[in-house]
Design a protein around this motif. Structure first.
Motif, short mmCIF file in Angstrom:
data_model
loop_
_atom_site.label_atom_id
_atom_site.label_comp_id
_atom_site.label_asym_id
_atom_site.label_seq_id
_atom_site.Cartn_x
_atom_site.Cartn_y
_atom_site.Cartn_z
N GLN A 295 4.86 -5.32 0.54
CA GLN A 295 3.54 -4.78 0.22
C GLN A 295 3.35 -4.53 -1.28
O GLN A 295 2.30 -4.81 -1.83
CB GLN A 295 3.33 -3.48 0.99
N LYS A 296 4.38 -4.05 -1.94
CA LYS A 296 4.24 -3.71 -3.36
C LYS A 296 4.12 -4.93 -4.26
O LYS A 296 3.71 -4.82 -5.41
CB LYS A 296 5.42 -2.85 -3.82
N ARG B 86 7.17 -8.47 -10.31
CA ARG B 86 6.88 -7.61 -9.15
C ARG B 86 8.03 -7.57 -8.14
O ARG B 86 7.89 -6.97 -7.08
CB ARG B 86 5.64 -8.12 -8.42
N ARG C 280 2.16 -7.37 -3.63
CA ARG C 280 0.80 -7.89 -3.47
C ARG C 280 -0.21 -6.98 -4.19
O ARG C 280 0.10 -5.85 -4.53
CB ARG C 280 0.47 -7.98 -1.98
N SER C 281 -1.41 -7.50 -4.36
CA SER C 281 -2.45 -6.69 -5.02
C SER C 281 -3.10 -5.76 -4.00
O SER C 281 -3.05 -6.03 -2.79
CB SER C 281 -3.51 -7.59 -5.65
N GLY C 282 -3.71 -4.70 -4.48
CA GLY C 282 -4.42 -3.77 -3.60
C GLY C 282 -3.51 -2.85 -2.82
O GLY C 282 -3.81 -2.48 -1.69
N VAL C 283 -2.38 -2.47 -3.40
CA VAL C 283 -1.42 -1.59 -2.71
C VAL C 283 -1.91 -0.15 -2.81
O VAL C 283 -2.26 0.33 -3.88
CB VAL C 283 -0.02 -1.71 -3.35
N ALA C 284 -1.99 0.53 -1.65
CA ALA C 284 -2.38 1.95 -1.65
C ALA C 284 -1.46 2.68 -0.68
O ALA C 284 -1.79 2.88 0.47
CB ALA C 284 -3.83 2.09 -1.23
#
Length: 158
Positions: free
Chosen positions: A38-39, A33, A41-45
């Motif tokens: 932010q990218k 990763r 980590r999980s749950g990126v939107a």
């Protein structure tokens, strides 16, 4: 062949990527990763995010509108009706309406009604009962010896 001998074809299944299992795996530590942020980590939107710059959907002006009360007609050509009659799916003697067209497989579902357009030729003498028709379509139907009845709008203006 026995049940315990059954297996997939070679290359049909792929083993899953096991990340974070040591540096020797090639996918250890950060797990492919990259580093931080932010990218990683999980749950990126962040779809449409442009790094703080004003996004394109906000830079461009809004245009037009969508009329939520507009009628959505099934558009059927005269050629399509003639093809269905020739194939024996439609009865040329009976009245051709939305239910008959659906039963013949000409349309999938009845929306707000059927509108006939003049694309193609109509040789059969048929009586048609629909929600709308183009002027040329009406002329072609009457020229072939048929009749057309255009129904009044089903929706009432409140």
């Amino acid at each position: 062949m026995k049940l315990n001998e059954i297996k997939d074809n070679e290359g049909a299944t792929k083993s899953r990527k096991r990340v974070g299992r040591g540096i020797g795996s090639g996918l250890g530590k950060t797990g492919g990763r990259g580093v931080k942020g932010q990218k990683s980590r999980s749950g990126v939107a962040i779809n449409g995010f442009e790094g703080g710059q004003m996004p394109i959907y906000r830079r461009l002006p809004k245009r037009g509108f969508k009329n939520i009360f507009a009628s959505d007609f099934n558009v059927v050509s005269l050629g399509r009706i003639q093809t269905a009659i020739d194939a024996g799916k439609l009865d040329g003697k009976a009245t051709v309406d939305a239910e008959a067209l659906k039963a013949a497989g000409v349309i999938r579902r009845i929306k707000d009604g059927v509108r006939v357009v003049a694309d193609g030729e109509l040789k059969a003498k048929v009586a048609i009962k629909v929600a709308g028709a183009s002027k040329t379509a009406v002329e072609k139907i009457e020229k072939a010896g048929g009749s057309i009845e255009v129904l009044a709008a089903a929706k009432s203006a409140e």
